[in-house]
Write an enzyme that holds these catalytic residues in place. Sequence first.
Site, mmCIF file in Angstrom:
data_model
loop_
_atom_site.group_PDB
_atom_site.id
_atom_site.type_symbol
_atom_site.label_atom_id
_atom_site.label_comp_id
_atom_site.label_asym_id
_atom_site.label_seq_id
_atom_site.Cartn_x
_atom_site.Cartn_y
_atom_site.Cartn_z
ATOM 1 N N ASN A 84 14.713 -8.464 -10.062
ATOM 2 C CA ASN A 84 13.255 -8.537 -10.141
ATOM 3 C C ASN A 84 12.661 -7.185 -9.756
ATOM 4 O O ASN A 84 13.146 -6.544 -8.821
ATOM 5 C CB ASN A 84 12.728 -9.626 -9.200
ATOM 6 C CG ASN A 84 13.170 -11.013 -9.632
ATOM 7 O OD1 ASN A 84 13.275 -11.298 -10.826
ATOM 8 N ND2 ASN A 84 13.446 -11.877 -8.672
ATOM 9 N N GLN A 91 9.291 -9.535 -7.563
ATOM 10 C CA GLN A 91 10.043 -8.969 -6.435
ATOM 11 C C GLN A 91 9.294 -9.225 -5.130
ATOM 12 O O GLN A 91 8.091 -8.957 -5.028
ATOM 13 C CB GLN A 91 10.228 -7.454 -6.638
ATOM 14 C CG GLN A 91 11.097 -6.818 -5.566
ATOM 15 C CD GLN A 91 11.479 -5.364 -5.893
ATOM 16 O OE1 GLN A 91 10.999 -4.789 -6.874
ATOM 17 N NE2 GLN A 91 12.342 -4.790 -5.081
ATOM 18 N N VAL A 93 11.226 -8.775 -1.898
ATOM 19 C CA VAL A 93 11.864 -7.907 -0.903
ATOM 20 C C VAL A 93 12.073 -6.541 -1.567
ATOM 21 O O VAL A 93 12.780 -6.435 -2.582
ATOM 22 C CB VAL A 93 13.208 -8.492 -0.413
ATOM 23 C CG1 VAL A 93 13.877 -7.534 0.573
ATOM 24 C CG2 VAL A 93 13.008 -9.866 0.232
ATOM 25 N N HIS A 97 18.034 -5.347 -5.126
ATOM 26 C CA HIS A 97 19.083 -6.370 -5.048
ATOM 27 C C HIS A 97 19.290 -7.012 -6.407
ATOM 28 O O HIS A 97 18.348 -7.189 -7.172
ATOM 29 C CB HIS A 97 18.737 -7.438 -4.007
ATOM 30 C CG HIS A 97 17.354 -8.011 -4.145
ATOM 31 N ND1 HIS A 97 16.229 -7.337 -3.721
ATOM 32 C CD2 HIS A 97 16.919 -9.188 -4.653
ATOM 33 C CE1 HIS A 97 15.153 -8.083 -3.963
ATOM 34 N NE2 HIS A 97 15.549 -9.199 -4.544
#
Length: 111
Positions: A84, A91, A93, A97
């Site tokens: 994301n 997104q 965080v 990732h």
Amino acid sequence: MKSCIFCDIISKKLKAQIIYEDDEFLAFEDTHPQAPVHFLVIPKAHIETILVANEQTLGRLLTIAAQEAKNKGLEADGFRTVINCNRHGGQTVYHLHVHVLGGRWFSWPPG
Ligand code: DGP
């Protein structure tokens, strides 16, 4: 740098179920799983989004994602990888990732 949940996981300040670790990358179970299997792969360097990640980092992230998906037995049925990015990408965080999700069927296109 502002505090970052994933940096706290890397430094072991915050507990996580780690499934893979080397000098530069970490993979751990997502705390809000969206599928029977849902883990995250991150670089240990604090890179905020895919927009500023280099080729080597992105290559390693996806290679580890596939390797750990195989270790989780997802090879035959398959799985989904998601990165994301920013607001429209969902997104939450801001530490790069890769989500790896498996163990069920995923619709397409995504919501
Ligand atoms: P994203 O929306 O792509 O930024 O996804 C962030 C993911 O991180 C989300 O699926 C939930 C997960 N997450 C958030 N906080 C924690 C935490 O403290 N520990 C773990 N293991 N996962 C977390």
